[in-house]
Write an enzyme that holds these catalytic residues in place. Structure first.
Site, short mmCIF file in Angstrom:
data_model
loop_
_atom_site.label_atom_id
_atom_site.label_comp_id
_atom_site.label_asym_id
_atom_site.label_seq_id
_atom_site.Cartn_x
_atom_site.Cartn_y
_atom_site.Cartn_z
N ASP A 215 -6.77 -41.98 -23.97
CA ASP A 215 -7.63 -41.19 -24.85
C ASP A 215 -7.35 -39.70 -24.69
O ASP A 215 -7.20 -39.22 -23.56
CB ASP A 215 -9.09 -41.49 -24.46
N GLU A 264 5.95 -49.88 -11.25
CA GLU A 264 5.87 -50.67 -10.01
C GLU A 264 5.39 -52.09 -10.27
O GLU A 264 5.54 -52.97 -9.44
CB GLU A 264 4.87 -50.03 -9.04
C1 GLC Z 1 -10.79 -40.06 -28.95
C2 GLC Z 1 -11.49 -41.34 -29.33
C3 GLC Z 1 -12.80 -40.99 -29.96
C4 GLC Z 1 -13.63 -40.23 -28.96
C5 GLC Z 1 -12.87 -39.02 -28.43
C6 GLC Z 1 -13.52 -38.46 -27.22
O1 GLC Z 1 -10.44 -39.29 -30.05
O2 GLC Z 1 -10.66 -42.12 -30.13
O3 GLC Z 1 -13.47 -42.11 -30.41
O4 GLC Z 1 -14.81 -39.81 -29.56
O5 GLC Z 1 -11.56 -39.34 -28.05
O6 GLC Z 1 -13.32 -39.33 -26.12
#
Ligand code: GLC
Ligand code: CA
Length: 559
Positions: A215, A264
């Protein structure tokens, strides 16, 4: 003889790189399947539905976060990275899901949220409780404010969800959150943060996951001194230019570390970056040979439906990833954008990713959405399918404000303000809500439209021409047709205006062609080969086919 004696022992051939052309299905856990009737999808619900995904023909699933979280941003605010939130189940449920998926030949990718934690994470709670000077404050970005009494934020950075990226705490210091105030950004210069994430990776790898979706993969490293950006007006993730908080070169060191850990483990564990970098060349940096494996192709997702632009972005994507030897990825929908059956019909000024859904003709939207899906699944590389797109679900645009839960909606004008409409729970069966999403009478955390009875899995399974059967057929062909196995074998075929046509070929096997009509008029295209699949009804006669607008055909062509 001597030569043979000193020859290395026969080693097993390395496993084929499963991920290079994998179809990866995104599960948004709270909206997939609810096992206990609380109206929220959960891990046992997913486990029960795994046979559906095997039959659909995908290679892997990616699960959005299911970790302990106060759910300020639907789980993208993690308070404990090594446990499962009780609304979704337990770690044992996660293990069962992973084992169950593997038994069906499905791989499992989990979400990793390293840019920020929840404000209820132990470290942040201690940082707040211990006050200024606490060593835990160094694990985040705490700063004094500007102005006579420190009443102004430390710099001018905006939150992606609207408003300033800083919140002041009671003792007067401010902390940074590029997203919601409940999502404080980690300080990745701190060794404890780096170490912590290495052990989190190992925790889930040991449990058997096949990879991670990272993310905000472009966000962790901030420019030293946190300099102002100057007034740039509204800030968007997509197409963001250079900034002191996104896509800094320093992030790549983190990924080189992680790659060593992934390597790994046996069986090609992968990571895919959610990296909103300004150009595809910058995105390619995340998938260099010693970094992550894939990166989402948001440039493709954001491209309008016309032959000229689509061809250009496909070329650009393939070229950019070819530079670094990574496969290209293709995505049309996910949990952050307007569903593509709706989005591709919209006229959205300046923002093709479509943050604000507008009403479109459902039937026309579905026709175009299906054509786009068939195009995407014919492209070389790896494709991401977001739950429900295989049912042709439209964006739900009329959710009542009181039902909405997206923090961005409540923070007014920020990016992604309308994400609830693509997160409405999946209709599985039956004539009434929750349509088999959970037990009868269990409800669903977002209301499902009445019209979804006819879009349910049960209503479409086995029905010729349904969107579900289109996806099943496409995925089966994709898996079995050897011309579709290579990940960089696309050749354009000249075609009339509005038509996009390309071949994919491989040595010694019949050719494959994909033809798409992105224009407004039907076009005569003759008979390029044997039809393998069509996204909608065709016109004309078998020797002179007329391709209606918003229709895609796959052909087997003589070589
Ligand atoms: C990314 C995710 C989204 C979230 C953001 C903050 O863009 O896909 O859903 O709100 O990160 O974590
Ligand atoms: Ca539940």
């Amino acid at each position: 003889m001597t030569d043979q004696l000193i020859a290395p022992p026969t080693v097993e051939a390395p496993p084929a790189s499963w991920w290079r052309n994998a179809v990866i299905y995104q599960i948004y856990p709270r909206s997939f399947a609810d096992s206990n009737g609380d109206g929220i999808g959960d891990l046992p619900g997913i486990s029960r539905r795994l046979p559906y995904l095997r039959d659909l023909g995908v290679d892997a699933v990616w699960l959005s976060p299911f970790y302990a979280s106060p759910q300020a941003d639907a789980g993208y605010d993690v308070s404990d990275y090594r446990t499962v939130d009780p609304i979704f189940g337990t770690v044992a449920d996660a293990e069962e899901l992973i084992t169950g998926a593997h038994a069906l030949g499905l791989r499992v990718i989990v979400d990793l949220v390293p840019n920020h934690s929840s404000d209820q994470h132990d470290w942040f709670k201690r940082a707040i409780a211990e006050g200024p000077g606490s060593p835990f404050r160094d694990r985040y970005h705490f700063r004094p404010g500007q102005g006579a009494d420190g009443e102004l934020p430390p710099n001018d950075w905006p939150s992606i969800f609207g408003g300033p990226a800083w919140t002041r705490v009671e003792d007067g210091e401010w902390y940074l959150h590029l997203f919601a105030p409940e999502q404080p950004d980690f300080n990745w210069e701190h060794p404890a943060v780096r170490d912590e994430f290495k052990t989190i990776l190992r925790f889930w790898l040991d449990l058997g996951v096949d990879g991670f979706r990272v993310d905000v993969a472009h966000g962790m490293v901030k420019e030293a001194g946190l300099p102002d950006i100057g007034d740039t007006g509204e800030w968007h993730l997509l197409g963001a230019g250079e900034s002191p908080f996104f896509d800094r070169d320093g992030v790549h060191e983190i990924y080189r570390d992680w790659r060593r850990i992934l390597d790994e483990y046996p069986g090609e564990r992968i990571a895919v970056a959610e990296a909103w970098a300004p150009t595809l060349a910058r995105v390619a940096n995340y998938v260099r040979g010693d970094e992550l494996h894939q990166a989402f192709n948001f440039s493709y997702l954001g491209t309008a439906w016309n032959a000229h632009e689509q061809r250009a972005i496909i070329d650009e994507s393939l070229a950019a990833m070819r530079e670094v030897g990574a496969p290209t990825t293709w995505t049309l929908s996910n949990h952050d954008v307007v569903r593509h059956t709706t989005r591709l019909m919209q006229k959205v000024e300046g923002d093709a990713a479509g943050r604000k859904a507008t009403a479109v003709d459902d039937e026309a939207g579905l026709r175009r959405g299906r054509a786009a899906s068939a195009l995407m699944l014919a492209l070389p590389g790896s494709a991401y399918v977001y739950q429900g797109e295989e049912l042709g679900l439209p964006e739900v645009i009329d959710l009542p404000p009181e039902a909405r839960q997206d923090p961005a909606f409540h923070r007014a004008t920020g990016q992604d303000g309308y994400r609830d409409g693509c997160r409405v729970p999946i209709p599985w069966s039956g004539a009434e809500a929750p349509y088999g999403f959970g037990p009868d009478g269990g409800g669903s955390w977002l209301p499902q439209p009445e019209s979804w009875a006819r879009l349910s899995v049960a209503a479409q399974a086995g029905v010729p021409g349904s969107t579900l059967e289109l996806y099943r057929a496409a995925l089966a062909i994709r898996r079995d047709n050897p011309a579709l196995a290579p990940t960089d074998n696309l050749t354009w075929v000249s075609a009339p205006a509005g038509i996009l046509a390309f071949d994919r070929s491989a040595p010694g096997v019949p050719g494959f062609r994909c033809t798409v009509n992105m224009g407004a008029e039907p076009v005569e295209i003759g008979r390029p080969g044997e039809i393998l699949l069509a996204s909608g009804p065709l016109e004309g006669d078998p020797d002179n086919i007329i391709l209606p607008p918003d229709t895609t055909v796959w052909w087997s062509v003589a070589r």
